[in-house]
Design a protein around this motif. Sequence first.
Motif, PDB file in Angstrom:
ATOM      1  N   THR A 273       0.826  -1.207   0.000  1.00 42.52           N
ATOM      2  CA  THR A 273       0.000   0.000   0.000  1.00 42.52           C
ATOM      3  C   THR A 273       0.860   1.257   0.000  1.00 42.52           C
ATOM      4  O   THR A 273       0.607   2.210  -0.740  1.00 42.52           O
ATOM      5  N   ILE A 274       1.900   1.247   0.846  1.00 44.10           N
ATOM      6  CA  ILE A 274       2.801   2.400   0.916  1.00 44.10           C
ATOM      7  C   ILE A 274       3.506   2.612  -0.420  1.00 44.10           C
ATOM      8  O   ILE A 274       3.636   3.745  -0.911  1.00 44.10           O
ATOM      9  N   THR A 275       3.966   1.523  -1.037  1.00 44.52           N
ATOM     10  CA  THR A 275       4.646   1.620  -2.334  1.00 44.52           C
ATOM     11  C   THR A 275       3.729   2.195  -3.398  1.00 44.52           C
ATOM     12  O   THR A 275       4.123   3.070  -4.195  1.00 44.52           O
ATOM     13  N   GLU A 276       2.489   1.713  -3.431  1.00 48.35           N
ATOM     14  CA  GLU A 276       1.527   2.210  -4.422  1.00 48.35           C
ATOM     15  C   GLU A 276       1.222   3.683  -4.201  1.00 48.35           C
ATOM     16  O   GLU A 276       1.129   4.461  -5.156  1.00 48.35           O
ATOM     17  N   ASN A 277       1.074   4.064  -2.926  1.00 49.31           N
ATOM     18  CA  ASN A 277       0.785   5.473  -2.622  1.00 49.31           C
ATOM     19  C   ASN A 277       1.959   6.371  -3.024  1.00 49.31           C
ATOM     20  O   ASN A 277       1.762   7.451  -3.590  1.00 49.31           O
ATOM     21  N   ILE A 278       3.172   5.932  -2.710  1.00 48.62           N
ATOM     22  CA  ILE A 278       4.355   6.719  -3.075  1.00 48.62           C
ATOM     23  C   ILE A 278       4.479   6.826  -4.588  1.00 48.62           C
ATOM     24  O   ILE A 278       4.755   7.900  -5.127  1.00 48.62           O
ATOM     25  N   THR A 279       4.266   5.682  -5.269  1.00 49.14           N
ATOM     26  CA  THR A 279       4.351   5.682  -6.739  1.00 49.14           C
ATOM     27  C   THR A 279       3.324   6.626  -7.348  1.00 49.14           C
ATOM     28  O   THR A 279       3.632   7.395  -8.266  1.00 49.14           O
ATOM     29  N   ALA A 280       2.073   6.570  -6.831  1.00 50.95           N
ATOM     30  CA  ALA A 280       1.022   7.451  -7.350  1.00 50.95           C
ATOM     31  C   ALA A 280       1.367   8.910  -7.107  1.00 50.95           C
ATOM     32  O   ALA A 280       1.161   9.774  -7.973  1.00 50.95           O
ATOM     33  N   ALA A 281       1.912   9.204  -5.921  1.00 51.96           N
ATOM     34  CA  ALA A 281       2.277  10.591  -5.613  1.00 51.96           C
ATOM     35  C   ALA A 281       3.395  11.086  -6.519  1.00 51.96           C
ATOM     36  O   ALA A 281       3.369  12.221  -7.007  1.00 51.96           O
ATOM     37  N   VAL A 282       4.395  10.219  -6.746  1.00 54.22           N
ATOM     38  CA  VAL A 282       5.505  10.593  -7.612  1.00 54.22           C
ATOM     39  C   VAL A 282       5.023  10.823  -9.044  1.00 54.22           C
ATOM     40  O   VAL A 282       5.401  11.807  -9.700  1.00 54.22           O
ATOM     41  N   LEU A 283       4.176   9.904  -9.532  1.00 51.29           N
ATOM     42  CA  LEU A 283       3.655  10.045 -10.893  1.00 51.29           C
ATOM     43  C   LEU A 283       2.824  11.305 -11.041  1.00 51.29           C
ATOM     44  O   LEU A 283       2.864  11.970 -12.085  1.00 51.29           O
TER      45      LEU A 283
END
Length: 225
Positions: free
Chosen positions: A26-36
């Motif tokens: 979940t943390i990885t997906e959230n970070i990835t979405a924020a970066v994108l």
Amino acid sequence: MATQLSPETLLLLTKMTEQLNLQTKTITENITAAVLQKVDEKLQPIIEENKKLKSEGEKLNQKIQNLEKNSRRNNVILHGLPETEEENHEDLNTFVTSTLRRIDVDLEKGDIDRLQRLGKKGDKTDKTRPISLSTTTLQKKSQILKNKQKMKPNSYITQDLPKSVLQAKKNGKNRYKNDNEKRKRSETPSPGNPNKTLNKIQRKDAFQFMRERSYSLSDKNTYRN
């Protein structure tokens, strides 16, 4: 001696591991979405600027093409007219005017704006350099093109068109040729094609086919009775 874990402890560790993996995902997906999202925010102005530049470039290219067409508006190209080693501009002028006179076009000195051979002189190719002729009036150019069919064999006259227009025409001809070839192949029945008989029937007169079919059924019924 290693201490053996109880089943309850193993189950608890398994649950904790699954929970940790889920949280990590979940943390990885959230970070990835924020970066994108940040990348998109940074790229969006660049993308819009590129679209604007592309649109302006297309408009500029269209203007250049229009200017090029206008500059060639009164031009024609004469092909296949022989060239001598000692040919100068005066000789070329006399040669072109006499050639056009033979196709019933009287070209006076005031009718010529520019006259020159195209390409470098002394090229080692066997091709004769074409001649570019620019007339002072569109009427004179139209008269030349109207009588171009009267040119001697192996010589001809064309309009002076930009390379982009010539390429577009060439592509259009190739596309038309390919479409015709595909259509011919699709219309040619293959050996053993079950639709071959149907195609033959469809080519017959519909009423004639129905009459033949009706007579055939009538004969069969008579034979059965």
